[in-house]
Design an enzyme around this catalytic site. Structure first.
Site, PDB file in Angstrom:
ATOM      1  N   ARG A   1      -5.498   6.950  -7.002  1.00  0.00           N
ATOM      2  CA  ARG A   1      -5.262   8.386  -6.837  1.00  0.00           C
ATOM      3  C   ARG A   1      -5.254   9.107  -8.187  1.00  0.00           C
ATOM      4  NH1 ARG A   1      -0.088   7.988  -2.844  1.00  0.00           N
ATOM      5  NH2 ARG A   1      -0.257  10.279  -2.763  1.00  0.00           N
TER       6      ARG A   1
ATOM      7  N   LEU B   1       0.860  -1.173   0.000  1.00  0.00           N
ATOM      8  CA  LEU B   1       0.000   0.000   0.000  1.00  0.00           C
ATOM      9  C   LEU B   1       0.900   1.228   0.000  1.00  0.00           C
ATOM     10  CD1 LEU B   1      -2.668  -0.920   2.733  1.00  0.00           C
ATOM     11  CD2 LEU B   1      -2.952  -1.045   0.254  1.00  0.00           C
ATOM     12  N   ASP B   2       0.460   2.300  -0.663  1.00  0.00           N
ATOM     13  CA  ASP B   2       1.200   3.556  -0.594  1.00  0.00           C
ATOM     14  C   ASP B   2       1.392   3.950   0.861  1.00  0.00           C
ATOM     15  OD1 ASP B   2       1.060   3.621  -3.351  1.00  0.00           O
ATOM     16  OD2 ASP B   2      -0.523   5.140  -3.418  1.00  0.00           O
ATOM     17  N   MET B   3       2.467   4.664   1.134  1.00  0.00           N
ATOM     18  CA  MET B   3       2.743   5.100   2.500  1.00  0.00           C
ATOM     19  C   MET B   3       1.544   5.841   3.105  1.00  0.00           C
ATOM     20  SD  MET B   3       5.776   7.602   3.926  1.00  0.00           S
ATOM     21  CE  MET B   3       5.056   9.096   3.227  1.00  0.00           C
TER      22      MET B   3
END
Length: 222
Positions: A168, A65-67
């Site tokens: 996103r 997962l993205d930070m």
């Protein structure tokens, strides 16, 4: 578009929440602000993977997962389980559902965003829509609620492909950036929330030992 300076990495402290644990895998609820795996340099050594491996040395990351994204993330226990889970992800046998709050009120109640994506090399790690060189990328969405006073929409997102930053960039591309997105949002949407309002809320995957579908949920805290 000029990029904002990268923030100082200050991951949240405290114990990780384990959602499911057995001899084959561990599923955790990753907090926003914590890297999935260590980044470059000692300042970015702290990560979900390194924290889990301190307690479970055989734990291996199989997806990320993205930070800035929170929610459900899977680690395999050992090489054989890593292979089995990696194959399940590659064959798209894993169902993932996200919840996000975005700027503006999306007109359609549901639909799909079918836009090819590629790395924006001069502006890495940003991604962009590219109809000539981009890889096929598909996101399903369903509006869960609209807030007229704040001019926002709460949406459920189903990624049918797994491109970097897909959700996103796709939401940005249709004019509804996710609130709190320091990388893709405009000034108004970036400052509308203290963090990226994107959460991996549900996960279903074939258990690497039994083959039975394991279904897990984690409600967002926003």
């Amino acid at each position: 578009m000029s990029l904002p300076p990268p923030p100082v990495y200050a991951p949240p402290s405290g114990p990780l929440r384990i959602v499911h644990q057995d001899e084959a895998l561990i599923v955790l609820d990753k907090p926003s602000g914590l890297l999935s795996v260590p980044g470059r340099g000692p300042a970015h050594a702290d990560s979900l993977a390194s924290r889990v491996q301190a307690e479970f040395p055989d734990a291996r990351i199989v997806h990320r997962l993205d930070m800035a994204t929170s929610g459900l993330i899977v680690l395999a226990r050992g090489a054989a389980m890593e292979r089995a889970l990696s194959i399940a992800f590659q064959k798209r046998q894993v169902e993932k559902l996200y919840v996000a709050v975005v700027a503006g009120q999306i007109a359609e109640d549901s639909g799909e965003i079918d836009l090819p994506l590629i790395t924006d090399w001069p502006n890495r790690p940003r991604q962009k829509v590219d109809f000539e060189l981009g890889k096929p990328s598909l996101t399903g969405f369903e509006v869960l609620a609209r807030d007229a006073a704040r001019s926002t929409s709460r949406v459920a997102l189903t990624p049918h492909t797994g491109r970097s930053h897909q959700l996103r960039v796709h939401l940005l591309a249709i004019g509804h950036p996710i609130l709190g997105d320091d990388l893709y949002g405009d000034a108004a949407s970036r400052t509308a929330a203290p963090r990226l309002l994107l959460h991996a809320t549900a996960l279903a995957l074939p258990h690497p030992q039994s083959g039975a579908m394991l279904r897990l949920e984690s409600p967002p805290d926003f």
